[in-house]
Design an enzyme around this catalytic site. Structure first.
Site, short mmCIF file in Angstrom:
data_model
loop_
_atom_site.label_atom_id
_atom_site.label_comp_id
_atom_site.label_asym_id
_atom_site.label_seq_id
_atom_site.Cartn_x
_atom_site.Cartn_y
_atom_site.Cartn_z
N LYS A 167 0.85 -1.19 0.00
CA LYS A 167 0.00 0.00 0.00
C LYS A 167 0.89 1.23 0.00
CE LYS A 167 -3.79 -2.00 2.56
NZ LYS A 167 -4.55 -1.79 3.78
N HIS A 170 2.29 6.78 2.99
CA HIS A 170 1.72 8.12 2.96
C HIS A 170 2.40 9.06 3.96
CE1 HIS A 170 -0.50 7.05 6.52
NE2 HIS A 170 -1.07 6.03 5.90
N HIS A 173 3.17 7.99 7.44
CA HIS A 173 4.35 7.14 7.60
C HIS A 173 5.62 7.97 7.53
CE1 HIS A 173 1.36 4.13 5.89
NE2 HIS A 173 1.52 3.79 7.14
N1 ARG Z 1 0.55 0.22 9.86
C1 ARG Z 1 -0.27 1.15 10.58
C2 ARG Z 1 -0.88 2.16 9.64
O1 ARG Z 1 -0.35 2.39 8.59
C3 ARG Z 1 0.48 1.89 11.65
C4 ARG Z 1 0.94 1.01 12.79
C5 ARG Z 1 1.04 1.75 14.06
N2 ARG Z 1 1.53 0.94 15.13
C6 ARG Z 1 0.82 0.13 15.88
N3 ARG Z 1 1.43 -0.57 16.81
N4 ARG Z 1 -0.47 0.00 15.71
O2 ARG Z 1 -1.88 2.78 9.96
#
Ligand code: ARG
Length: 635
Positions: A167, A170, A173
């Site tokens: 994906k 963005h 991130h």
């Molecule tokens: N992969 C998730 C996202 O893009 C963020 C992860 C954040 N960390 C966690 N431990 N939930 O939204």
């Protein structure tokens, strides 16, 4: 070196005696601690207030024109006497011949103190040059027991970046990556044992769908070459197929046709079945999934290294075991945290917590009717597993404020499960949105695209100054680093929680408080050093008492604040605390150039000034590295 200059000036003030009285003080790495200790002693003598009470209320000022320290007399809480009158009286009684301070000035109840330039230059410049990269670091902060270093360091887990495989990467991130890496560096420099974790979004039905797409259209060569790109394309393609299929089924349904068979063979259903095999740990499908994951990680690593980031661990949603989740579900039911409703398992915070907080957290599902776990469920198990593995003293999640609720729910559940102590060690560091971020080739897809776009833009900005451009040895590589600095500095300029607008034009400018400006300031200091061409012996033997100009004193005063700035950043956890300091410091340096020339001055003066600029270069470089930037030596 350095600090002994101060101890000889102030009789009877030894480093050990300072640290004994003020355990937070470490004059051997932070000279201002020596100044504070001395100032507290002098003021104690005048006022009769214990120096240990004075020391912690000696504050920084907002600018050099307001002094180096300020004391708000009311902070001492002296009964029955007017603070204004006390301030005036104490200022009058302050010794004229103090070795380190000029006579204080007052404004109402505030006393301002100015450091004398001579002793500061003599002690600080050798100290900075001697400590080098260590200047600003503080190995004491992270000690489990400051009195007993053998107990070892405290450990912190910093989870950041955490993109989703296949994906787009963005803005959320991007910010997590920049801020998280900075925080990890900050704690590392403060003597903590730091574990950097990237928690990939790499699990869920959509990855079943992705695997199907690969079976249908996958290309081994394309996958090897650019896994992130290839998987993303497959993902987009299969998703649009799935949407079309769904629409067609809906339409046929409306026409009254029997769609049972269509639905049973639909992509959605196939993905569900495929993902079921993944959660059942079917070896074949897991093997395939591991290939996707490993190749993606390999690409991520290359990109992160451009930002000077290396993770200790690539964790991810796929790494949470089904067993652990089944267990936690039982535990939650037994502890009456969750209940089963219509086959699904829910946590109802409104029942668990009285009042507003319960309402805020609401109701959430942790296990769907078909038995599949959710994002939150995985986070619960992952958190506990991390504690098992790392026994961390603290853990930070660097995640956008859009997930405030999610992390509140997570920490609350951990506490409700009875792991209050663990929950209290966890902290969510959040941040606002980036508005208007798109690359020229369309919307943002990957970190690489963002960085390349900034580098391209930077390259064009550089070309506008043809003379300078012609001298740059490797313009492409330089533009790359400058471009990266641009994005990062723009991102870190405001408070984390603020949204900001992505502005390519503004951030790549050499004017204003930008990344390229910092790089310019650093490379200019490097270039002075190259051109001065003095030996290390020259610099060591420099007579620093020649630095009498106010401009020189102001630069040294700024440089003395660096360890305090880092210390304060540990409280704010805001990159802007560092950045604001670096700009102020660079401005002080840049306004001194006309007054303190190196090349062209007489040899002794040249040596002293070069030592000063060398110290400034070290501090700027340390600050930039803390932020995650790569300081350029020339461009
Ligand atoms: N992969 C998730 C996202 O893009 C963020 C992860 C954040 N960390 C966690 N431990 N939930 O939204």
């Amino acid at each position: 070196t350095g600090i002994d200059q101060l101890t000889t000036l102030v009789n009877g003030l030894s480093l050990d005696s300072i640290t004994e009285k003020h355990p937070q003080a470490h004059p051997e790495i932070n000279p201002l601690d020596f100044y504070r200790a001395h100032l507290s002693n002098v003021l104690a003598g005048i006022s009769g207030v214990d120096s240990q009470i004075i020391f912690p209320v000696i504050n920084w000022t907002t600018g050099l024109d307001k002094g180096d320290f300020v004391l708000a007399v009311p902070a001492l809480r002296i009964k029955g006497q007017k603070p204004d009158a006390l301030a005036t009286k104490w200022a009058e009684e302050f010794p004229t011949e103090d070795p380190l301070f000029d006579k204080p000035t007052t404004s109402g109840p505030f006393m301002s103190f100015f450091l004398k330039g001579g002793p500061l230059s003599n002690s600080l410049i050798p100290m900075i040059r001697n400590l080098g990269e260590e200047y600003g670091r503080n190995r004491f902060n992270g000690l489990k027991d400051p009195k007993d270093p053998k107990q070892g360091k405290k450990r912190i887990v910093v989870e950041f970046s955490s993109p989703n495989v296949a994906k787009p990467f963005h803005a959320g991130h991007l910010r997590s990556t920049i801020i998280g890496s900075f925080l990890a560096n900050l704690y590392e420099g403060s003597g903590w044992d730091v574990v950097r974790i990237n928690y990939l979004g790499d699990w869920g039905k959509q990855y079943g769908l992705l695997a199907l797409a690969y079976e249908k259209y996958g290309n081994e060569e394309a996958l090897q070459k650019d896994p992130i790109d290839h998987l993303f394309k497959l993902y987009v393609q299969i998703n649009s197929e799935m949407t079309a299929e769904k629409e067609s089924i809906e339409a046929q349904k409306k026409e009254g046709k029997d769609v049972t068979e269509l639905e049973a063979n639909s992509l959605d259903e196939q993905a569900r079945r495929y993902f079921k095999r993944m959660t059942d740990r079917d070896e074949d499908v897991l093997k395939q999934w591991k290939i996707f994951r490993d190749l993606s990680i390999k690409r991520y690593k290359e990109t992160y290294s451009r930002l000077n980031i290396a993770f200790d661990k690539y964790s991810g949603e796929s790494q949470v075991s089904e067993d652990a989740m089944a267990k936690i579900a039982v535990e939650m039911e037994e502890k009456n945290i969750s209940r089963v409703d219509n086959g699904a398992t829910l946590v109802d915070f409104t029942k668990l917590l009285p009042g507003k907080e319960g309402k805020r957290l609401g109701v959430t599902v942790i296990r769907k009717r078909d038995g599949t776990a959710l994002y939150l469920t995985r986070d619960i198990c992952e958190l506990l597993a991390r504690y098992e593995e790392y026994k961390f003293d603290h853990m930070i999640y660097v995640v956008a404020s859009a997930q405030d609720l999610h992390l509140k729910q997570l920490f609350e559940i951990i506490g409700q499960l009875g792991y209050k102590d663990i929950a209290n060690r966890c902290q969510h560091i959040n941040f606002g949105l980036v508005l208007g971020m798109s690359t020229r080739k369309g919307t943002v897809k990957f970190l690489d695209d963002i960085l390349r776009d900034c580098a391209d833009h930077m390259h064009e900005t550089m070309k506008k100054n043809q003379d300078k451009y012609a001298q740059v040895e490797n313009p492409i590589a330089t533009a790359d680093i400058l471009g990266i600095s641009s994005v990062m500095v723009q991102d870190m300029s405001g408070k984390r929680i603020n949204n900001y607008t992505f502005n390519m034009e503004a951030m790549t400018s050499f004017e204003g408080d930008t990344g390229p400006y910092l790089q310019y300031a650093h490379s200019r200091l490097c270039s002075i050093k190259r051109r001065a061409n003095l030996t290390e012996e020259d610099l060591l033997s420099a007579d620093l008492s020649l630095l009498t100009e106010q401009h020189a004193t102001n630069v040294v005063r700024m440089l003395s604040q660096w360890p305090d700035t880092v210390q304060n950043t540990l409280k704010t956890l805001e990159p802007t605390t560092v950045l604001t300091y670096l700009f102020k410091m660079s401005h002080a340096v840049s306004s001194s150039y006309d007054h303190l020339q190196v090349v062209g001055s007489e040899k002794e003066l040249m040596k002293a000034r070069m030592a000063l600029y060398d110290a400034a270069r070290i501090v700027l470089s340390n600050g930039m590295k803390l932020l995650g930037l790569t300081p350029l030596e020339r461009y």
